[in-house]
Structure formats: structure tokens, C-alpha cells
Design a protein around this motif. Structure first.
Motif, PDB file in Angstrom:
ATOM      1  N   ILE A   5      -8.516  24.121  81.865  1.00 36.14           N
ATOM      2  CA  ILE A   5      -8.813  24.742  80.565  1.00 36.14           C
ATOM      3  C   ILE A   5      -7.759  24.329  79.531  1.00 36.14           C
ATOM      4  O   ILE A   5      -8.082  23.989  78.404  1.00 36.14           O
ATOM      5  CB  ILE A   5      -8.840  26.285  80.698  1.00 36.14           C
ATOM      6  CG1 ILE A   5      -9.949  26.738  81.656  1.00 36.14           C
ATOM      7  CG2 ILE A   5      -8.940  26.959  79.342  1.00 36.14           C
ATOM      8  CD1 ILE A   5     -11.314  26.815  81.092  1.00 36.14           C
ATOM      9  N   ILE A  34     -10.206  32.189  77.474  1.00 37.12           N
ATOM     10  CA  ILE A  34      -9.938  30.747  77.377  1.00 37.12           C
ATOM     11  C   ILE A  34      -8.695  30.496  76.525  1.00 37.12           C
ATOM     12  O   ILE A  34      -7.826  29.702  76.886  1.00 37.12           O
ATOM     13  CB  ILE A  34     -11.173  30.001  76.824  1.00 37.12           C
ATOM     14  CG1 ILE A  34     -12.239  29.908  77.918  1.00 37.12           C
ATOM     15  CG2 ILE A  34     -10.800  28.625  76.287  1.00 37.12           C
ATOM     16  CD1 ILE A  34     -13.598  29.446  77.414  1.00 37.12           C
ATOM     17  N   LEU A  59     -15.406  32.108  82.251  1.00 35.53           N
ATOM     18  CA  LEU A  59     -14.122  31.419  82.438  1.00 35.53           C
ATOM     19  C   LEU A  59     -14.046  30.798  83.823  1.00 35.53           C
ATOM     20  O   LEU A  59     -13.697  29.618  83.965  1.00 35.53           O
ATOM     21  CB  LEU A  59     -12.960  32.402  82.233  1.00 35.53           C
ATOM     22  CG  LEU A  59     -11.573  31.855  82.567  1.00 35.53           C
ATOM     23  CD1 LEU A  59     -11.137  30.816  81.545  1.00 35.53           C
ATOM     24  CD2 LEU A  59     -10.570  32.986  82.656  1.00 35.53           C
ATOM     25  N   THR A  97     -16.353  27.815  84.155  1.00 34.02           N
ATOM     26  CA  THR A  97     -15.821  26.686  83.379  1.00 34.02           C
ATOM     27  C   THR A  97     -14.651  26.043  84.110  1.00 34.02           C
ATOM     28  O   THR A  97     -14.549  24.811  84.187  1.00 34.02           O
ATOM     29  CB  THR A  97     -15.409  27.158  81.977  1.00 34.02           C
ATOM     30  OG1 THR A  97     -16.535  27.771  81.340  1.00 34.02           O
ATOM     31  CG2 THR A  97     -14.913  26.001  81.127  1.00 34.02           C
ATOM     32  N   GLY A 118      -6.616  27.110  76.246  1.00 33.55           N
ATOM     33  CA  GLY A 118      -7.780  26.368  75.800  1.00 33.55           C
ATOM     34  C   GLY A 118      -7.915  26.587  74.301  1.00 33.55           C
ATOM     35  O   GLY A 118      -7.561  27.654  73.791  1.00 33.55           O
TER      36      GLY A 118
END
Length: 138
Positions: free
Chosen positions: A55, A76, A41, A44, A81
Motif C-alpha cells: 500500500i 489506506i 484494505l 487490496t 497509501g
């Protein structure tokens, strides 16, 4: 891992930092189960930040739904997300409107994989393809 820590200590003295995955009472970390998925996470988020994105509102594909992938997907989805496809050794699933990750996790544990999860398109040994906006793979 407690045994490995004990064996190491016999020869080199007590040094809990040498062994990961040990019990809490032997110097292990709280949150260890989710740690690697949380790292996915964070990585990302850092990548998306470089492109002035977040996200939230993005679509994601998770390749592998073991400890790391399931935690990454859960984390996420908790910050909005949208996980639209997941694969593991049993197959791959896709739902362009998003996958209910907590339900998928329960299914995956009970059925030893994502195969057979309801409300999604099922794939076995096929490549999942997308048109228009490409989701991000994690």
C-alpha cells in the motif's frame, strides 16, 4: 437490528450470529463500523502482495465515500497509501499530491458529500482521468 434479532428469536430461539449490525450488548462486534472498509484494505493488500507491492507509496482512487469508502480511504492513508481522487453522489475531487482524508471526512459529514472540499480539483459528472502512473481504484 435489535428488533430483527428479537423477532427472529421469537420463532427460532436466540441466535446472535444470524443478525449483523446489532448493538454490542446483544452480541454485536466492536469495530463493526470500520469492518467492511478494513476488508477492502485487506483485499487490496493481498492483491498488491501478489505483485510484490505494498500500500505504502501507491496512489489510490476511492469510488464512493460512504461508510465503506471513507474507512478504506482512512485506513489506506494511515499506512502511507496516497488517496489522489474520491467520488460520491455529490461529485468527484482530485489532487495528485494527495487528499487529506480526515479533513475530507469532516467536510463530507458537514456538507453531505465531497463537493466543495478545498485544495482539490472539482468534477461533476465528468470522468476523472490520469496520465503517467495510473492510481489504483478501490
Amino acid at each position: 437490528m435489535a428488533w430483527i434479532l428479537d423477532e427472529y428469536a421469537k420463532f427460532h430461539g436466540y441466535s446472535p450470529a444470524v443478525v449483523t449490525g446489532k448493538p454490542i450488548d446483544l452480541g454485536g462486534s466492536l469495530g463493526r463500523e470500520a469492518a467492511t472498509g478494513r476488508g477492502v484494505l485487506f483485499a487490496t493488500e493481498a492483491l498488491l502482495n501478489e505483485h510484490r507491492k505494498s500500500i505504502s507509496g501507491q496512489q489510490f482512487v476511492v469510488l464512493g465515500f460512504g461508510n465503506v469508502g471513507s474507512w478504506a480511504a482512512q485506513l489506506i492513508s494511515e499506512i502511507d497509501g496516497m488517496v489522489v481522487a474520491v467520488s460520491d453522489i455529490s461529485g468527484a475531487i482530485k489532487n495528485s499530491k494527495g487528499i487529506d482524508i480526515p479533513s475530507l471526512f469532516k467536510h463530507s459529514v458537514a456538507n453531505r458529500g465531497v463537493k466543495g472540499f478545498s485544495g482539490v480539483l472539482q468534477y461533476w459528472l465528468k470522468i476523472v482521468t490520469f496520465s503517467s502512473q495510473q492510481p489504483l481504484g478501490v
